[in-house]
Structures are given as C-alpha cells and as structure tokens.
Motif scaffolding. Sequence first.
Motif, PDB file in Angstrom:
ATOM      1  N   ALA B 159      -2.300 -13.029   9.789  1.00 44.47           N
ATOM      2  CA  ALA B 159      -2.161 -14.493   9.908  1.00 44.47           C
ATOM      3  C   ALA B 159      -3.340 -15.076  10.697  1.00 44.47           C
ATOM      4  O   ALA B 159      -3.877 -16.133  10.356  1.00 44.47           O
ATOM      5  N   GLU B 160      -3.739 -14.367  11.752  1.00 39.30           N
ATOM      6  CA  GLU B 160      -4.866 -14.868  12.549  1.00 39.30           C
ATOM      7  C   GLU B 160      -6.169 -14.800  11.749  1.00 39.30           C
ATOM      8  O   GLU B 160      -6.988 -15.711  11.804  1.00 39.30           O
ATOM      9  N   ALA B 161      -6.310 -13.706  10.995  1.00 41.62           N
ATOM     10  CA  ALA B 161      -7.514 -13.587  10.161  1.00 41.62           C
ATOM     11  C   ALA B 161      -7.510 -14.679   9.092  1.00 41.62           C
ATOM     12  O   ALA B 161      -8.546 -15.285   8.793  1.00 41.62           O
ATOM     13  N   ARG B 162      -6.338 -14.944   8.562  1.00 35.58           N
ATOM     14  CA  ARG B 162      -6.218 -15.971   7.520  1.00 35.58           C
ATOM     15  C   ARG B 162      -6.670 -17.338   8.072  1.00 35.58           C
ATOM     16  O   ARG B 162      -7.378 -18.079   7.396  1.00 35.58           O
ATOM     17  N   ALA B 212      -0.584  -2.376   2.364  1.00 37.37           N
ATOM     18  CA  ALA B 212      -1.492  -3.415   2.874  1.00 37.37           C
ATOM     19  C   ALA B 212      -2.923  -2.908   3.030  1.00 37.37           C
ATOM     20  O   ALA B 212      -3.815  -3.684   3.372  1.00 37.37           O
ATOM     21  N   ARG B 213      -3.114  -1.599   2.797  1.00 31.36           N
ATOM     22  CA  ARG B 213      -4.403  -0.981   3.150  1.00 31.36           C
ATOM     23  C   ARG B 213      -5.607  -1.690   2.508  1.00 31.36           C
ATOM     24  O   ARG B 213      -6.562  -2.041   3.172  1.00 31.36           O
ATOM     25  N   ASN B 214      -5.512  -1.918   1.199  1.00 23.56           N
ATOM     26  CA  ASN B 214      -6.658  -2.523   0.499  1.00 23.56           C
ATOM     27  C   ASN B 214      -6.976  -3.914   1.040  1.00 23.56           C
ATOM     28  O   ASN B 214      -8.137  -4.263   1.274  1.00 23.56           O
ATOM     29  N   VAL B 215      -5.906  -4.697   1.238  1.00 18.69           N
ATOM     30  CA  VAL B 215      -6.120  -6.066   1.728  1.00 18.69           C
ATOM     31  C   VAL B 215      -6.686  -6.027   3.152  1.00 18.69           C
ATOM     32  O   VAL B 215      -7.596  -6.791   3.484  1.00 18.69           O
ATOM     33  N   LEU B 216      -6.169  -5.122   3.963  1.00 21.86           N
ATOM     34  CA  LEU B 216      -6.686  -5.012   5.338  1.00 21.86           C
ATOM     35  C   LEU B 216      -8.177  -4.670   5.324  1.00 21.86           C
ATOM     36  O   LEU B 216      -8.952  -5.196   6.134  1.00 21.86           O
ATOM     37  N   GLU B 217      -8.562  -3.809   4.399  1.00 22.28           N
ATOM     38  CA  GLU B 217      -9.986  -3.449   4.321  1.00 22.28           C
ATOM     39  C   GLU B 217     -10.822  -4.643   3.856  1.00 22.28           C
ATOM     40  O   GLU B 217     -11.908  -4.891   4.373  1.00 22.28           O
ATOM     41  N   LEU B 250      -8.534 -13.680  -1.712  1.00 20.16           N
ATOM     42  CA  LEU B 250      -8.111 -12.965  -0.514  1.00 20.16           C
ATOM     43  C   LEU B 250      -6.975 -13.678   0.226  1.00 20.16           C
ATOM     44  O   LEU B 250      -6.047 -13.033   0.723  1.00 20.16           O
ATOM     45  N   LEU B 251      -7.054 -15.019   0.292  1.00 21.53           N
ATOM     46  CA  LEU B 251      -6.004 -15.739   1.031  1.00 21.53           C
ATOM     47  C   LEU B 251      -4.637 -15.506   0.396  1.00 21.53           C
ATOM     48  O   LEU B 251      -3.633 -15.287   1.090  1.00 21.53           O
ATOM     49  N   MET B 252      -4.629 -15.531  -0.949  1.00 29.83           N
ATOM     50  CA  MET B 252      -3.358 -15.313  -1.658  1.00 29.83           C
ATOM     51  C   MET B 252      -2.870 -13.876  -1.422  1.00 29.83           C
ATOM     52  O   MET B 252      -1.689 -13.640  -1.185  1.00 29.83           O
ATOM     53  N   LYS B 253      -3.803 -12.943  -1.440  1.00 26.87           N
ATOM     54  CA  LYS B 253      -3.414 -11.540  -1.221  1.00 26.87           C
ATOM     55  C   LYS B 253      -2.841 -11.341   0.184  1.00 26.87           C
ATOM     56  O   LYS B 253      -1.887 -10.589   0.371  1.00 26.87           O
ATOM     57  N   ILE B 254      -3.449 -12.038   1.138  1.00 27.35           N
ATOM     58  CA  ILE B 254      -2.930 -11.926   2.518  1.00 27.35           C
ATOM     59  C   ILE B 254      -1.490 -12.408   2.562  1.00 27.35           C
ATOM     60  O   ILE B 254      -0.612 -11.771   3.151  1.00 27.35           O
ATOM     61  N   VAL B 257       0.819  -9.806   0.814  1.00 25.26           N
ATOM     62  CA  VAL B 257       0.987  -8.572   1.595  1.00 25.26           C
ATOM     63  C   VAL B 257       1.823  -8.846   2.850  1.00 25.26           C
ATOM     64  O   VAL B 257       2.673  -8.029   3.233  1.00 25.26           O
ATOM     65  N   SER B 258       1.609 -10.013   3.468  1.00 22.52           N
ATOM     66  CA  SER B 258       2.394 -10.348   4.665  1.00 22.52           C
ATOM     67  C   SER B 258       3.870 -10.420   4.316  1.00 22.52           C
ATOM     68  O   SER B 258       4.723  -9.913   5.058  1.00 22.52           O
ATOM     69  N   GLN B 259       4.161 -11.050   3.175  1.00 20.74           N
ATOM     70  CA  GLN B 259       5.574 -11.144   2.754  1.00 20.74           C
ATOM     71  C   GLN B 259       6.137  -9.742   2.523  1.00 20.74           C
ATOM     72  O   GLN B 259       7.268  -9.446   2.896  1.00 20.74           O
ATOM     73  N   GLU B 260       5.337  -8.906   1.904  1.00 18.32           N
ATOM     74  CA  GLU B 260       5.811  -7.558   1.605  1.00 18.32           C
ATOM     75  C   GLU B 260       6.059  -6.771   2.900  1.00 18.32           C
ATOM     76  O   GLU B 260       7.063  -6.062   3.018  1.00 18.32           O
ATOM     77  N   LEU B 261       5.136  -6.919   3.838  1.00 18.84           N
ATOM     78  CA  LEU B 261       5.295  -6.181   5.097  1.00 18.84           C
ATOM     79  C   LEU B 261       6.559  -6.608   5.834  1.00 18.84           C
ATOM     80  O   LEU B 261       7.224  -5.795   6.469  1.00 18.84           O
ATOM     81  N   MET B 262       6.880  -7.881   5.747  1.00 19.65           N
ATOM     82  CA  MET B 262       8.069  -8.360   6.449  1.00 19.65           C
ATOM     83  C   MET B 262       9.335  -8.164   5.622  1.00 19.65           C
ATOM     84  O   MET B 262      10.417  -8.558   6.038  1.00 19.65           O
ATOM     85  N   GLY B 263       9.165  -7.567   4.460  1.00 18.79           N
ATOM     86  CA  GLY B 263      10.343  -7.255   3.636  1.00 18.79           C
ATOM     87  C   GLY B 263      10.967  -8.519   3.087  1.00 18.79           C
ATOM     88  O   GLY B 263      12.175  -8.583   2.891  1.00 18.79           O
TER      89      GLY B 263
END
Lengths: 200, 263
Positions: B159-162, B212-217, B250-254, B257-263
Amino acid sequence: MAVPSSGSADRGQPVAEAPDRALMARLAVGDREALGLLMERHQRRLYRLALAYLRNPEDALDVVQETFVKVYVHAARWRESYEVSAWLTRIAINQAIDRYRREKRRRQTMTPLDDTLPVPAPSGSSSPERSVGRREMRDNLASAIESLSEKQRAVFLLRHREELPLEEIGRALNLNLGTVKSTLHRALARLRERLQEVRT
Amino acid sequence: MMRAWLHRRWMRRVALLAVGALDGHERTRVELHVETCPGCRELLGAYRGVWRTCSEDPSREAELPVGAAARLRVQVARQIEAFGATPEPGTRAARSLLLAGAAAVVVVAAATISLWYAGTGGAERHTRRAAEPTLQVPDVAFERMERHLARTRAVRYLAEARDVLVNVASETPHCDRQRHRVDVAAETQRSRELLVRRDLVVDVSAPEMAAARNVLEDVERTLRDVAALDPCADPEALLALRRDLTRGQLLMKIDLVSQELMG
C-alpha cells in the motif's frame, strides 16, 4: 535488542535502575542496552501519544518503532540539558506528523480507531444505555480530534497528554511561542464547536 | 472594533488559563478579568469542559497490542542492523563495540520473542506456566498469527509503495520551471526508505508470499527506478516510468495481490 542486565551504570547503579539521563548518555556513546531500557520505559507513553494523533494502532506502532531508531541514530544530538522524556516526545510527535502527511489519503480507508479501542471503563454501575452513551461520547470525541489541523492536533496533544510547557511545545514543533498560544486557542475553540455540534 | 479586538486577546488568555498554561501575575490578571466579564467566564467553563471531555479519549488508556512490545524490540534491533543505521558522529568511536555486541543482541532478541511465543514472561512465569499446560497456546496458533502478520506487513508495504507510484503517475509540480524540471524529491526519498524496509517487512521466500512474489519483485524494480530519479527530475524520465507503470498494470496488480493476501 539487548535485554536489561545486571551491568552497572557509570555511577555504580544497576543499569536497569539508571535514570533516563544516564541511559541517554550511555546510548550517546553507543551502548545499545540503554536503548532497550529506554524503550521499556517510554514505549507505552509514546504509543498512546501517537495513537491519539494518528487514530490508528498499526501506524502508532510504526511511529514508536521509527522514533526509537531515530533516537539511536541521533543520540549524539542529545544534550544533558534536555529532558529525556520531552526529547523522545519531540521525536515521536514529529514522526507522527510525517506519517500523517504521508498517509493522508490512505487514512480515509483505514480502520477507524473507534473499532479498535475499548470503550472507556464505566465509572459506576453499567447499563446498556450508559454503554451506548459512552460509545457515542467516544465517537464524538474522536471525530472532534480528527477535525483539528495537523498543527492544532500536535499542539493540543502535547499540552493535554504530555503536559509540556508551551515553550517546550514550540521547540518540539519549531513554532514560536505566540503561534503555540494561538494554535492552542484555535484547537480548543474548534473542539468546543465540534462537541457542541454533535450535542445539538 | 477596538473592544472586539481586545476581547479576542482576552479569549486567548482564557483558553490558556483553561489549559493551565498561565502562571503568577498573568494568571491572576486573567482570573480577575474573568470575574468581571460574563462572556469570558462562560468561555472558561466551556473550555474547561472540553479539556475534561478530552481526558475520556480511549487512546489515553490504550495498551500496546499483545506481543507488540517484543515485536518492537526485535524490529528496532533489526532496523538498526539491516539499515546499517549508525549513530551520528560523536558516537562512531563506539561503533566497533556495537558491532561486537550486535550478534549477541539479535540472539537475545530472538530468545526474548521465542520465550514470549512460548507464553512465558520470565523464569518464574515460565515455571508456573509449565505446570499449567492448559494455559499454553498451541504452536500452531502462533504460526497462524505469524503468517497473518507476515501477510499484513506485506499488504502495508504494498500500500505504501502504491502511494508512491500513484504520486509518480500523477501530475507533478515543477521544481524548476525554466528548465521544465519536476519535483519528485518526496517520491525518491520514500522509495529509498521503502526499499530499505522491504527486507525487514517482507520475506519473499516465505510460502505465504508465493502468490505475491512476482508483484513484489516488480514493485521493487519500479521503486529502484523511482529512487534513481533526480529529485528535480527531467519529465521525460518520469514519462518513461509512467509508461512502464501503465504497460505493466502494476497498480492493478498490487490491488489484486493485496486482496489475495488478506484473503
């Protein structure tokens, strides 16, 4: 981070009992154990201050973390004449202000403090009506505090929570005394107005 | 006109009296005025009421969340180590001493947190708890909590990177109109901070980070590009970055992925 040990402070005191000034002096020469003790003593107070400012527990924790890293890095700037507690407060409030500015947009979507903090404990017998009343009061208060500008909020909290002298508040926020006085007055007037609005 | 101006000055003094910021002669003067001025008297009562009401703010009694104290100690120790944070000049002489103690510090911190995880707060409590197995929290619960914390930290980092990337993608103010340069000082600084923090808050190799690995990279790569910009940047460099952002979505991917991480 080192945990308190039975080592001795400079004047022969056990480290764990050393006054804040002695710990800061030790930290200034790189003794990290002193930082652990300072954290133990001040983290809760700084957390509450950051929480009151930011209204978000996660952000408040981050501020406490950033504050102590800064304390370590800038320990050499500390002077014997500084009150340690006020010096830490100064760093923490400025970290909170920075964070508030950075995350202004995000804050709109964050969990409101109201959902993460307990309702204040009842002073007497409790009833559903009283509980609702307290919740309303807490919500109104939160919204009133959030309505203050970042400067008003900082000045107000440093006076109300930390009971800092106005001159010290000025030093912490880099404001002159006149500005501190007028900001405090405006903050009070604003809070009064907001609290009156919700009552009527 | 004059009266209104004078009254405003009294109002400010009344506010200072209400918050206990006046002493001695000044305090006496304002108190005497309040006795003779009904408006100021009422105002003083109102301000004192506000002051008292604010004492009811629940944050005043808030405790650090469970486990936060131990986490704070570990995070601060790690940040000091991993960021290469060093005391400013004046304390560098102690640097070698610090480094020598650093490993021990981290070990002690790890021991502290594992003790905490085991539900103990010291030798005495440890013994007592050992005799009361029903009070122990199963390891699996702590592991679940750790995984949840890891995901939460990753989401916050994203979120901060976004935020930084949104700023980069938005209209940027000029820092030098004549040279048509744009001001990205805050974004470059923030990118650097985030890059430094990343290793601490996100363990990319952890299994729960697989999705999230790819998006984090990608985020890391983009933040590096932003961090490399001149704080007073050439708009062309910014345009190239914006094009990459749009192309890579990238913004959409973030967000996804954030939604996925939070389940």
